[in-house]
Design an enzyme around this catalytic site. Sequence first.
Site, PDB file in Angstrom:
ATOM      1  N   ASP A  87       0.835  -1.200   0.000  1.00  0.00           N
ATOM      2  CA  ASP A  87       0.000   0.000   0.000  1.00  0.00           C
ATOM      3  C   ASP A  87       0.875   1.257   0.000  1.00  0.00           C
ATOM      4  OD1 ASP A  87      -1.712   2.201   1.086  1.00  0.00           O
ATOM      5  OD2 ASP A  87      -3.162   0.553   1.146  1.00  0.00           O
ATOM      6  N   ASP A 109      -7.832   5.212  -8.053  1.00  0.00           N
ATOM      7  CA  ASP A 109      -9.239   5.101  -7.636  1.00  0.00           C
ATOM      8  C   ASP A 109      -9.763   6.483  -7.234  1.00  0.00           C
ATOM      9  OD1 ASP A 109      -9.068   2.341  -7.963  1.00  0.00           O
ATOM     10  OD2 ASP A 109      -8.352   2.038  -5.919  1.00  0.00           O
ATOM     11  N   THR A 183      -2.351   3.148 -20.651  1.00  0.00           N
ATOM     12  CA  THR A 183      -2.523   2.120 -19.616  1.00  0.00           C
ATOM     13  C   THR A 183      -3.770   1.298 -19.956  1.00  0.00           C
ATOM     14  OG1 THR A 183      -4.060   3.221 -18.094  1.00  0.00           O
ATOM     15  CG2 THR A 183      -1.756   3.917 -17.982  1.00  0.00           C
ATOM     16  N   GLU A 184      -4.005   0.232 -19.200  1.00  0.00           N
ATOM     17  CA  GLU A 184      -5.194  -0.599 -19.446  1.00  0.00           C
ATOM     18  C   GLU A 184      -6.481   0.223 -19.260  1.00  0.00           C
ATOM     19  OE1 GLU A 184      -2.834  -2.243 -17.248  1.00  0.00           O
ATOM     20  OE2 GLU A 184      -2.301  -4.050 -18.388  1.00  0.00           O
TER      21      GLU A 184
HETATM   22  N1  SAH Z   1      -2.793   2.000 -13.337  1.00  0.00           N
HETATM   23  C1  SAH Z   1      -3.666   0.970 -13.891  1.00  0.00           C
HETATM   24  C2  SAH Z   1      -4.752   0.538 -12.893  1.00  0.00           C
HETATM   25  C3  SAH Z   1      -5.687   1.642 -12.441  1.00  0.00           C
HETATM   26  S1  SAH Z   1      -6.874   1.082 -11.220  1.00  0.00           S
HETATM   27  C4  SAH Z   1      -4.271   1.476 -15.193  1.00  0.00           C
HETATM   28  O1  SAH Z   1      -4.237   2.680 -15.448  1.00  0.00           O
HETATM   29  O2  SAH Z   1      -4.762   0.650 -15.968  1.00  0.00           O
HETATM   30  C5  SAH Z   1      -6.065   1.630  -9.723  1.00  0.00           C
HETATM   31  C6  SAH Z   1      -5.116   0.585  -9.170  1.00  0.00           C
HETATM   32  O3  SAH Z   1      -4.478   1.142  -8.030  1.00  0.00           O
HETATM   33  C7  SAH Z   1      -5.803  -0.700  -8.690  1.00  0.00           C
HETATM   34  O4  SAH Z   1      -5.152  -1.820  -9.242  1.00  0.00           O
HETATM   35  C8  SAH Z   1      -5.675  -0.632  -7.168  1.00  0.00           C
HETATM   36  O5  SAH Z   1      -5.583  -1.908  -6.563  1.00  0.00           O
HETATM   37  C9  SAH Z   1      -4.402   0.171  -6.992  1.00  0.00           C
HETATM   38  N2  SAH Z   1      -4.342   0.913  -5.718  1.00  0.00           N
HETATM   39  C10 SAH Z   1      -5.327   1.662  -5.194  1.00  0.00           C
HETATM   40  N3  SAH Z   1      -4.951   2.203  -4.015  1.00  0.00           N
HETATM   41  C11 SAH Z   1      -3.670   1.785  -3.793  1.00  0.00           C
HETATM   42  C12 SAH Z   1      -2.749   1.999  -2.743  1.00  0.00           C
HETATM   43  N4  SAH Z   1      -3.074   2.755  -1.662  1.00  0.00           N
HETATM   44  N5  SAH Z   1      -1.526   1.430  -2.826  1.00  0.00           N
HETATM   45  C13 SAH Z   1      -1.197   0.655  -3.897  1.00  0.00           C
HETATM   46  N6  SAH Z   1      -2.049   0.414  -4.927  1.00  0.00           N
HETATM   47  C14 SAH Z   1      -3.273   0.962  -4.885  1.00  0.00           C
END
Ligand code: SAH
Length: 208
Positions: A87, A109, A183-184
């Site tokens: 995290d 998010d 990104t995805e």
């Molecule tokens: N960067 C990717 C995924 C976006 S979704 C793309 O653009 O396709 C956001 C991702 O962040 C998710 O996989 C979630 O699990 C991760 N995430 C959210 N909060 C987080 C945190 N505090 N620490 C690490 N990862 C986190």
Amino acid sequence: MRMRKKRHGAERIALCADFIVHEASEMPPFPCELEIGCGKGAFICECAKRHPSVDFVAMEKIPDVLLLAAEKVKGMQIPNVRFIVGDAKNLRDYFPEKSVNRIYLNFSDPWPKSGHYKRRLTYRGFLEIYREILTDGGEIVFKTDNRGLFDFSLGEFSASGFELRDMTYDLHNSPFSADNIETEYEKIFSEKGFSINRVVAKLKNGVE
Ligand code: SAH
């Protein structure tokens, strides 16, 4: 990111052990570049291929999602990416002060409920951590389709001693699109017709 539990997840992650940092002593040399919330890893793989002399670290809190990213890197034998399952609030456990030249936040998010704003990865509490681990003049590159999160983030960056640069509300129709690595989530949202917001937040010199 929602994800059905992976069968044989533990065995599969063990096979990628060489690409995963389990403790601080296994970190690559500093300074490095860091993606937080790397999801399935398409962005970090392409970044690492384009910049073979840069060491990249990608952090993701959901192990089954990180597994897919780690399997990509292993499959392509990309030597300059390492992963942390963890995290963002624990970044200090891995990164000393002034050890990261650039942080990428891609489609973080949005936590749209007003009561949840402290969970957003661009909340000033997180920016304080990023400020410690960034090198002087280091920067955060932030992309999101979510205009509410974007506007909130611009305010947080400014309040936390970052200077805003190269901002656009429509990345794919801007001069910055030439070097963009999709990104995805970016692919999904732009195919649905959403425009992509992007900004570079650079640490102001002399801000302690
Ligand atoms: N960067 C990717 C995924 C976006 S979704 C793309 O653009 O396709 C956001 C991702 O962040 C998710 O996989 C979630 O699990 C991760 N995430 C959210 N909060 C987080 C945190 N505090 N620490 C690490 N990862 C986190």
